[in-house]
Motif scaffolding. Structure first.
Motif, PDB file in Angstrom:
ATOM      1  N   HIS A  36       0.828  -1.201   0.000  1.00 57.08           N
ATOM      2  CA  HIS A  36       0.000   0.000   0.000  1.00 57.08           C
ATOM      3  C   HIS A  36       0.872   1.265   0.000  1.00 57.08           C
ATOM      4  O   HIS A  36       0.560   2.232  -0.698  1.00 57.08           O
ATOM      5  N   LEU A  37       1.936   1.252   0.757  1.00 55.89           N
ATOM      6  CA  LEU A  37       2.822   2.418   0.801  1.00 55.89           C
ATOM      7  C   LEU A  37       3.531   2.638  -0.531  1.00 55.89           C
ATOM      8  O   LEU A  37       3.639   3.765  -1.015  1.00 55.89           O
ATOM      9  N   TYR A  42       4.096   5.344  -5.856  1.00 61.56           N
ATOM     10  CA  TYR A  42       4.049   5.267  -7.319  1.00 61.56           C
ATOM     11  C   TYR A  42       3.002   6.228  -7.877  1.00 61.56           C
ATOM     12  O   TYR A  42       3.249   6.936  -8.852  1.00 61.56           O
ATOM     13  N   PHE A  43       1.820   6.242  -7.250  1.00 59.94           N
ATOM     14  CA  PHE A  43       0.737   7.086  -7.732  1.00 59.94           C
ATOM     15  C   PHE A  43       1.102   8.562  -7.684  1.00 59.94           C
ATOM     16  O   PHE A  43       0.883   9.304  -8.630  1.00 59.94           O
ATOM     17  N   PHE A  44       1.705   9.011  -6.578  1.00 62.92           N
ATOM     18  CA  PHE A  44       2.037  10.435  -6.459  1.00 62.92           C
ATOM     19  C   PHE A  44       3.240  10.832  -7.301  1.00 62.92           C
ATOM     20  O   PHE A  44       3.345  11.975  -7.733  1.00 62.92           O
ATOM     21  N   GLU A  45       4.140   9.895  -7.559  1.00 58.91           N
ATOM     22  CA  GLU A  45       5.284  10.214  -8.413  1.00 58.91           C
ATOM     23  C   GLU A  45       4.905  10.239  -9.892  1.00 58.91           C
ATOM     24  O   GLU A  45       5.388  11.071 -10.644  1.00 58.91           O
ATOM     25  N   GLY A  47       1.531   9.972 -11.184  1.00 51.18           N
ATOM     26  CA  GLY A  47       0.233  10.562 -11.473  1.00 51.18           C
ATOM     27  C   GLY A  47      -0.703   9.648 -12.244  1.00 51.18           C
ATOM     28  O   GLY A  47      -1.619  10.116 -12.909  1.00 51.18           O
ATOM     29  N   SER A  48      -0.466   8.346 -12.187  1.00 54.04           N
ATOM     30  CA  SER A  48      -1.330   7.396 -12.887  1.00 54.04           C
ATOM     31  C   SER A  48      -1.577   6.182 -12.005  1.00 54.04           C
ATOM     32  O   SER A  48      -0.821   5.895 -11.088  1.00 54.04           O
ATOM     33  N   VAL A  49      -2.647   5.467 -12.347  1.00 52.17           N
ATOM     34  CA  VAL A  49      -3.014   4.271 -11.596  1.00 52.17           C
ATOM     35  C   VAL A  49      -2.137   3.119 -12.052  1.00 52.17           C
ATOM     36  O   VAL A  49      -1.947   2.891 -13.248  1.00 52.17           O
ATOM     37  N   LEU A  50      -1.609   2.370 -11.117  1.00 50.11           N
ATOM     38  CA  LEU A  50      -0.757   1.220 -11.420  1.00 50.11           C
ATOM     39  C   LEU A  50      -1.596   0.098 -12.010  1.00 50.11           C
ATOM     40  O   LEU A  50      -2.638  -0.261 -11.468  1.00 50.11           O
ATOM     41  N   ARG A  51      -1.174  -0.452 -13.128  1.00 50.72           N
ATOM     42  CA  ARG A  51      -1.930  -1.507 -13.816  1.00 50.72           C
ATOM     43  C   ARG A  51      -1.435  -2.912 -13.486  1.00 50.72           C
ATOM     44  O   ARG A  51      -2.132  -3.885 -13.706  1.00 50.72           O
ATOM     45  N   ASP A  52      -0.222  -3.056 -12.997  1.00 54.13           N
ATOM     46  CA  ASP A  52       0.351  -4.371 -12.678  1.00 54.13           C
ATOM     47  C   ASP A  52       0.525  -4.509 -11.181  1.00 54.13           C
ATOM     48  O   ASP A  52       0.656  -3.528 -10.457  1.00 54.13           O
ATOM     49  N   ASN A  53       0.587  -5.735 -10.735  1.00 54.09           N
ATOM     50  CA  ASN A  53       0.765  -6.033  -9.322  1.00 54.09           C
ATOM     51  C   ASN A  53       2.258  -6.239  -9.054  1.00 54.09           C
ATOM     52  O   ASN A  53       2.708  -7.350  -8.822  1.00 54.09           O
TER      53      ASN A  53
END
Length: 67
Positions: A36-37, A42-45, A47-53
């Motif tokens: 989660h952290l 990743y999101f704030f750096e 600016g997009s939603v992560l698509r892979d796990n």
């Protein structure tokens, strides 16, 4: 009414601690806090939603769709 105002700060603190205690009893569904952290980072750096796990230690090959 004057007595109630006298104890108002104490009641607020009491309810705050009681709420924290009650919420701390609940166990999380996903205990992988590191994922989660890193996802938030990743999101704030980027600016997009992560698509892979890519950050999960529990299910590294799990394919998921982020809603």
């Amino acid at each position: 009414m004057q007595k109630f105002k006298k104890y108002l700060p104490l009641l607020i603190i009491l309810f705050l601690y009681l709420g924290i205690f009650i919420f701390s009893i609940h166990l999380p569904q996903d205990p992988d806090l590191g994922w989660h952290l890193k996802y938030g980072e990743y999101f704030f750096e980027n600016g997009s939603v992560l698509r892979d796990n890519t950050f999960s230690a529990l299910m590294p090959d799990y394919k998921w769709s982020n809603s």
